[in-house]
Design a protein around this motif. Sequence first.
Motif, mmCIF file in Angstrom:
data_model
loop_
_atom_site.group_PDB
_atom_site.id
_atom_site.type_symbol
_atom_site.label_atom_id
_atom_site.label_comp_id
_atom_site.label_asym_id
_atom_site.label_seq_id
_atom_site.Cartn_x
_atom_site.Cartn_y
_atom_site.Cartn_z
ATOM 1 N N ARG A 59 3.153 3.849 -4.099
ATOM 2 C CA ARG A 59 1.894 3.438 -3.292
ATOM 3 C C ARG A 59 0.831 2.915 -4.170
ATOM 4 N NH1 ARG A 59 -1.316 7.346 -4.164
ATOM 5 N NH2 ARG A 59 -0.808 9.543 -4.058
ATOM 6 N N SER A 90 0.847 -1.279 0.068
ATOM 7 C CA SER A 90 -0.079 -0.025 0.143
ATOM 8 C C SER A 90 0.979 1.220 0.015
ATOM 9 C CB SER A 90 -0.836 0.106 1.095
ATOM 10 O OG SER A 90 -0.057 -0.016 2.240
ATOM 11 N N GLU A 91 2.106 1.321 0.645
ATOM 12 C CA GLU A 91 2.793 2.278 0.645
ATOM 13 C C GLU A 91 4.354 1.906 0.776
ATOM 14 O OE1 GLU A 91 2.814 6.700 2.467
ATOM 15 O OE2 GLU A 91 1.378 5.479 3.116
#
Length: 163
Positions: free
Chosen positions: A13, A3-4
Amino acid sequence: MISERTKPGRVIRTAVSAEVESIAALHARARATYYPDGVPDDGTDWLAAWRTAVQRPDGHVLCVVEQGRIIALASFRTPEGAPAETVKLFQFHVDPDHWRAGVGTALHTACAEEWRADGKRTAVLDVHVDNRRAQAFYRRQGWVAEPEDGSHHLAMRLDVPRE
């Protein structure tokens, strides 16, 4: 899912819906580089296509953000009817102003990490036959070209590297 991820000066991300206009604009700039006579108008509503890609529950769109601006993106998912361990890289673009700066390699590494985490063993893509720069990039990342079929795209395959 990744996600990041932070890197010096940039973040990789998952893209969000609010970024679709920026994503579509980057896509248009990148595509324009490999169509010598201009990007053909195939009737695709790219803004809607990117909105769908970002919102798909079975897909992923990763982006590279530097100083608050998206400078690269990748869209992938298991294609309809393909084995669950296969992923297709549908779109992979780096803003031409950021070519040869390691952005594409960093994004490709993040994609491969995501594919590995998702249990993918094989990645496939189609690259425009005139886009020699992209073909060379993919070969450096370990992709192998399939036999040419006379179309406007070259199919390539990658055995997803294991850790």
